[in-house]
Every structure is written in structure tokens, then in C-alpha cells.
Design an enzyme around this catalytic site. Sequence first.
Site, PDB file in Angstrom:
ATOM      1  N   ARG A 146       0.705  -3.079  -1.004  1.00  0.00           N
ATOM      2  CA  ARG A 146       0.079  -3.720  -2.146  1.00  0.00           C
ATOM      3  C   ARG A 146       0.245  -5.238  -2.036  1.00  0.00           C
ATOM      4  O   ARG A 146       1.178  -5.724  -1.399  1.00  0.00           O
ATOM      5  CB  ARG A 146       0.713  -3.230  -3.448  1.00  0.00           C
ATOM      6  CG  ARG A 146       0.607  -1.721  -3.651  1.00  0.00           C
ATOM      7  CD  ARG A 146       1.436  -1.269  -4.838  1.00  0.00           C
ATOM      8  NE  ARG A 146       1.325   0.176  -5.063  1.00  0.00           N
ATOM      9  CZ  ARG A 146       2.113   1.076  -4.471  1.00  0.00           C
ATOM     10  NH1 ARG A 146       3.069   0.682  -3.620  1.00  0.00           N
ATOM     11  NH2 ARG A 146       1.956   2.366  -4.714  1.00  0.00           N
ATOM     12  N   HIS A 237      -7.021  -4.429  -4.133  1.00  0.00           N
ATOM     13  CA  HIS A 237      -6.671  -3.269  -3.310  1.00  0.00           C
ATOM     14  C   HIS A 237      -7.682  -2.987  -2.196  1.00  0.00           C
ATOM     15  O   HIS A 237      -7.582  -1.960  -1.525  1.00  0.00           O
ATOM     16  CB  HIS A 237      -6.553  -2.012  -4.183  1.00  0.00           C
ATOM     17  CG  HIS A 237      -5.197  -1.859  -4.823  1.00  0.00           C
ATOM     18  ND1 HIS A 237      -4.086  -2.548  -4.402  1.00  0.00           N
ATOM     19  CD2 HIS A 237      -4.784  -1.080  -5.858  1.00  0.00           C
ATOM     20  CE1 HIS A 237      -3.042  -2.191  -5.138  1.00  0.00           C
ATOM     21  NE2 HIS A 237      -3.446  -1.320  -6.036  1.00  0.00           N
ATOM     22  N   ARG A 240      -6.144  -2.475   1.178  1.00  0.00           N
ATOM     23  CA  ARG A 240      -5.269  -1.297   1.086  1.00  0.00           C
ATOM     24  C   ARG A 240      -6.107  -0.018   1.159  1.00  0.00           C
ATOM     25  O   ARG A 240      -5.774   0.913   1.903  1.00  0.00           O
ATOM     26  CB  ARG A 240      -4.477  -1.362  -0.213  1.00  0.00           C
ATOM     27  CG  ARG A 240      -3.576  -0.158  -0.499  1.00  0.00           C
ATOM     28  CD  ARG A 240      -2.704  -0.470  -1.711  1.00  0.00           C
ATOM     29  NE  ARG A 240      -2.107   0.707  -2.309  1.00  0.00           N
ATOM     30  CZ  ARG A 240      -0.983   1.274  -1.899  1.00  0.00           C
ATOM     31  NH1 ARG A 240      -0.344   0.781  -0.853  1.00  0.00           N
ATOM     32  NH2 ARG A 240      -0.485   2.331  -2.514  1.00  0.00           N
ATOM     33  N   HIS A 263       2.559   6.737  -2.096  1.00  0.00           N
ATOM     34  CA  HIS A 263       2.051   7.572  -3.183  1.00  0.00           C
ATOM     35  C   HIS A 263       3.050   8.684  -3.494  1.00  0.00           C
ATOM     36  O   HIS A 263       3.472   9.405  -2.596  1.00  0.00           O
ATOM     37  CB  HIS A 263       0.715   8.211  -2.788  1.00  0.00           C
ATOM     38  CG  HIS A 263      -0.413   7.236  -2.690  1.00  0.00           C
ATOM     39  ND1 HIS A 263      -1.541   7.456  -1.921  1.00  0.00           N
ATOM     40  CD2 HIS A 263      -0.601   6.014  -3.269  1.00  0.00           C
ATOM     41  CE1 HIS A 263      -2.357   6.426  -2.031  1.00  0.00           C
ATOM     42  NE2 HIS A 263      -1.813   5.546  -2.844  1.00  0.00           N
ATOM     43  N   TYR A 272      -9.045   9.385  -0.606  1.00  0.00           N
ATOM     44  CA  TYR A 272      -9.615   8.750   0.586  1.00  0.00           C
ATOM     45  C   TYR A 272     -10.271   9.791   1.493  1.00  0.00           C
ATOM     46  O   TYR A 272     -11.318   9.526   2.093  1.00  0.00           O
ATOM     47  CB  TYR A 272      -8.529   7.977   1.335  1.00  0.00           C
ATOM     48  CG  TYR A 272      -7.879   6.916   0.474  1.00  0.00           C
ATOM     49  CD1 TYR A 272      -8.585   5.774   0.113  1.00  0.00           C
ATOM     50  CD2 TYR A 272      -6.583   7.067  -0.008  1.00  0.00           C
ATOM     51  CE1 TYR A 272      -8.004   4.801  -0.692  1.00  0.00           C
ATOM     52  CE2 TYR A 272      -6.001   6.106  -0.810  1.00  0.00           C
ATOM     53  CZ  TYR A 272      -6.714   4.979  -1.147  1.00  0.00           C
ATOM     54  OH  TYR A 272      -6.150   4.027  -1.956  1.00  0.00           O
TER      55      TYR A 272
END
Length: 291
Positions: A146, A237, A240, A263, A272
Site C-alpha cells: 500500500r 491502489h 497495487r 489480505h 483479481y
Amino acid sequence: MEALMQQYRTYLVKDRKLSSNTLESYQRDLQQFFAYLGEQGVPHPSDASQTTLIGYCLSMEHKGRAPSTIARNVASLRCFYHYLLQQQMIRQNPAEQLESPRSQKRLPSILSFDEVEKLLHQPSGKGFKAYRDKAMLELLYATGIRVSELISLHLKDVDLSLGFVRCCQERSRERIIPLGSKAIESVRRYLEKYRPHSDQTLLFLNVQGKPLTRQGFWKIVKSYAVKAGIDKPITPHTLRHSFATHLLQNGADLQAVQEMMGHSDISTTQVYAQMIHSRIKDVYNKAHPRA
């Protein structure tokens, strides 16, 4: 009915301490529900059954209401019927088993491989700013950390000889993320030649030798995106999301990506994979002659 609504409003304000916006939303939802009851010949809310409430939710779905809107209405009904039960106006709560629809997660915006390459090549020239920005962009895309984690990295968190970065945000456990050769090379060049001498132990500093801000970093990224001719919206983000998606596109294990991203729930990482499947389906539908 007006007296009931006034008493209920007082309950929401004094006991539930709802904000004015939530209060108005709940009342608006109930007015629409009462109109539905009238259409169905149900004289009073206390006469509604669980079947009646399910029918109301289905009617909203048929009208094309968004899942988030239906979910808010379900919350309104639960609160209202809980109040009626407290006031002993009903013996059973018909909204107790009412289920909210699952809202679909919005798929994040990502950059293509070519767009990432263009972005990473934008910092050019000699000097502190160009080499610092190059190192930051390479490190961010190489690790998927991040932005808040990037600007919080300390010198001790990066081991260029072994090729990894140690990342640990508050309330989350430490992550060890490998670095690629491009990121190692860029960070090493920045450290050896261009990082200003400072008492700060942070890895990346601004031109005054002080800590970077999240907003300052994203102004930098947006300026490079413009130079690269990327017209997609850039968010904190974007790199990322691109990191995770590109790894999965190239066959990375889902759990490994989850670990690197930090996560706690693998369902977050599965978004994703969902993006990849969605794009494959789009390609198929556009290209297959019998799709």
C-alpha cells in the site's frame, strides 16, 4: 399511523442515536413499504407476515433497485419490526430471518503491462527526484504494498543483498515480500547516490529531507501518468491492483498473492481472479464465431 411513526422517530433519535441522513433514509424506506402494504391490502404493518416482506424485497428487485438499496431497506425493516416487538405490538418478528442481497464487489481499475512499463519509464534525467521517483514506482509495482506502507518503510526494512522488503502496518502481521532485479537496482542507485543525508530513518524522503505524504506521492504518480499518456483514473491502489492481477495472469498461486498483499480473507484476493475470468470471457465473446 402518524402517531406510530412519530414514536418510532423518537426511538431512533434517542435510543439508536442515528444520524440525520440515516434517519431520513429509514423513514423514506418505511413510507415506500407502507405504500406497498396498501397495494397488497395489508391494513397495518403489524399485520405483515414474513411472506409479505419477502414479496416487498422481490418487488424492489423486479423494479431494478440496486442491491445496496434493497439491503438498506432490509435494514430499515429489521429495525422497525424490532421496535414493534419491543413495544409488544407484534408477537413474532417477520423481519428476523429477512436476508440482505449480496452486493457485487466493484472490480478495481488496473493498468496493462504496457501502461505499467510506460509509467515506470517516466522518471528520467539525473538528480534526486528522478531516481527517488523511479525507485518508489519500481518498489510499489514489485511488491504490491500500500502507499501508506511504502512511505512508512525504513532503511532497515529493505534488504537489497537478499532481495526482500519487510512490511508491517499497525494491526497487521509482518510480511516479507521478494524484490525483483529492476526494483533492487533502482533502490540501490537511489540509496548510493541520491538519498539526502538526514537523521530520518525513513527510506523515501521529500526534497527537504522530510517524510513524504500519501497525497504528495500520488500527485507524483498522477503527473507521470499524464506524461505517459495514460488516461485511466489513477487511484492510491492502481499499482497495487495491477501487481496482484499481473501475478495471477502469469500463473501465480492465489494464496501466495494473498500473503504478499496482506489480505486477511482470501475472498478479497479472489476479486483479481474474477477480473481475469471476466476478461477472458469478454475476449471469447468478441472473438469466437459462435459465441
